[in-house]
Design a protein around this motif. Structure first.
Motif, short mmCIF file in Angstrom:
data_model
loop_
_atom_site.label_atom_id
_atom_site.label_comp_id
_atom_site.label_asym_id
_atom_site.label_seq_id
_atom_site.Cartn_x
_atom_site.Cartn_y
_atom_site.Cartn_z
N UNK A 94 38.18 11.29 36.71
CA UNK A 94 37.99 10.16 35.79
C UNK A 94 38.75 8.98 36.22
N UNK A 95 39.92 8.96 36.70
CA UNK A 95 40.55 7.82 37.29
C UNK A 95 39.66 7.10 38.35
N UNK A 96 38.95 7.93 39.23
CA UNK A 96 38.06 7.29 40.05
C UNK A 96 36.96 6.35 39.44
N UNK A 100 36.96 2.34 39.37
CA UNK A 100 35.62 1.84 40.15
C UNK A 100 35.02 0.93 38.91
N UNK A 101 34.82 1.42 37.77
CA UNK A 101 34.04 0.36 36.61
C UNK A 101 34.90 -0.64 36.48
N UNK A 102 36.25 -0.57 36.30
CA UNK A 102 37.13 -1.55 36.17
C UNK A 102 36.88 -2.71 37.22
N UNK A 117 40.02 2.83 42.55
CA UNK A 117 39.68 4.15 41.63
C UNK A 117 40.48 5.38 42.39
N UNK A 118 40.63 5.15 43.93
CA UNK A 118 41.34 6.19 44.42
C UNK A 118 42.83 6.24 44.41
N UNK A 296 43.49 2.55 31.65
CA UNK A 296 42.47 3.35 32.39
C UNK A 296 43.59 4.39 33.06
N UNK A 297 44.51 3.82 33.64
CA UNK A 297 45.41 4.74 34.51
C UNK A 297 46.01 5.70 33.74
#
Length: 387
Positions: A94-96, A100-102, A117-118, A296-297
């Motif tokens: 989910x964070x990745x 990425x989208x953000x 994302x990573x 997001x985080x």
């Protein structure tokens, strides 16, 4: 001489801030983190980050994870391995995806967005460990799952990071990185099984002061060094050292004597050092970026890791507690951010903002864990004093 004055301020500030936080019904660690922002460059400017503070803070986090290893129930850790893997995977996917989208939404390139994302997939549970300890939850099943998931998370994120960097011409070859990690875990199992008990007995026979503690520190620093050299976070080596010694007859001696060493100087410096990295200069244009990636985080770890726990049998309350314990990015994400900056995967424009996001995720973890797990369980007086 000035460093001695800084050290004096650190000890006074951390201890009184922790006490105030506890009196207000929050984990003591929250006050210790916030006071670093207060006395640091972002506000009062009494203390600035320096090489010596950074080095001493790294010792602090190693000692923190070493104590966590000493207090970890190995049988419980083994029982939760399935849940730990699911929590780690959910807390990466989910964070990745969200990062990425953000990143794409803010105009980053494909590789920059993947890197963000990573970075958001990383987890550092040093703050969670201290908070769980404050709450008397460190020996719980949920805590064992969090610690196990953090180990899996570290391995998977670094492998994915190496894979990404290999495409942009940076870092070691993917096969070399994976090989180093495999070698580390083979070595650490052998060392913890055979070498650690023998080494502790050897030191115990020496006619010197604090022979047993000297042996414990040699093992701690040796495994942390080996971990760093083989591409694994030093805190994993420190945690393994604690677990190994916990299986020997020297556990209680080491546990009793390591806490004064850790909590008097080194751990307070670690807490302060996190706040010293905060800077509000030039951030007015980055408010939206910081807000979006902070959301997001927090949510991606809470939901992703929480779902992993829920799908492997935990009730919702426990699952959310586990998800909360995985939110903190701490020093692991700060290290990854620095690597990304050096490899041109994170521009200077966003570096400071990402550091702020990392620090916010670290700061929100203690109150979330307090809300979910509630009041501290009753512990023996010596445990309560050391916290």
């Amino acid at each position: 001489m000035f460093f001695f004055f800084q050290l004096l301020l650190i000890l006074v500030a951390v201890k009184f801030a922790g006490d105030l936080s506890a009196r207000l019904g929050q984990p003591a660690v929250l006050g210790k983190l916030l006071v670093g922002v207060l006395v640091g460059p972002a506000m009062l400017g009494f203390i600035e980050s320096s090489d010596i503070i950074t080095e001493l803070s790294q010792i602090g986090v190693l000692l923190l994870m070493f104590i966590a290893g000493l207090e970890t129930d190995v049988d419980q850790l083994n029982k939760t391995k399935r849940s730990s893997f699911a929590v780690a995977v959910g807390g990466i996917l989910l964070p990745l995806l969200g990062g990425y989208i953000g990143g794409i939404a803010f105009g980053m390139s494909q590789f920059e967005a993947i890197f963000i994302g990573l970075l958001l997939s990383a987890t550092s549970v040093s703050i969670s460990v201290q908070t769980l300890r404050d709450l008397g939850q460190l020996k719980s099943k949920e805590s064992a799952t969090i610690l196990g998931a953090a180990i899996v998370d570290d391995i998977l994120v670094v492998i994915l990071l190496a894979f990404t960097m290999s495409f942009v011409g940076s870092g070691d070859a993917l096969s070399l990185v994976i090989g180093k990690k495999f070698l580390f875990f083979v070595l650490v199992i052998g060392i913890c099984w055979k070498v650690v008990p023998w080494l502790m007995r050897l030191f115990a026979r020496l006619r010197i002061t604090e022979a047993v503690m000297s042996g414990a520190m040699v093992i701690l620093l040796g495994l942390a060094f080996m971990a760093e050299k083989l591409g694994v976070a030093g805190i994993i080596g420190a945690f393994a050292a604690g677990i190994a010694i916990s299986q020997t007859s020297f556990k209680h001696v080491v546990e009793e004597k390591i806490e004064p060493i850790a909590y008097v100087i080194f751990v307070p410096i670690f807490f302060i050092s996190i706040g010293l990295n905060v800077s509000f200069v030039g951030l007015s244009d980055q408010i939206l970026f910081i807000t979006i990636f902070t959301i997001i985080g927090i949510l991606s770890k809470l939901i992703g890791s929480g779902l992993g726990a829920r799908l492997t049998g935990y009730q919702w309350k426990s699952a959310l507690g586990i998800g909360s314990g995985m939110i903190s990015r701490g020093e692991v994400a700060l290290i990854i951010a620095t690597i990304g900056k050096q490899a041109d995967l994170l521009s200077d424009k966003y570096y400071t903002s990402i550091v702020i996001v990392i620090l916010i995720t670290t700061l929100v973890t203690p109150p979330l864990l307090k809300i979910i797990f509630g009041e501290k369980k009753v512990e023996p007086p010596e445990k309560m004093q050391s916290a």
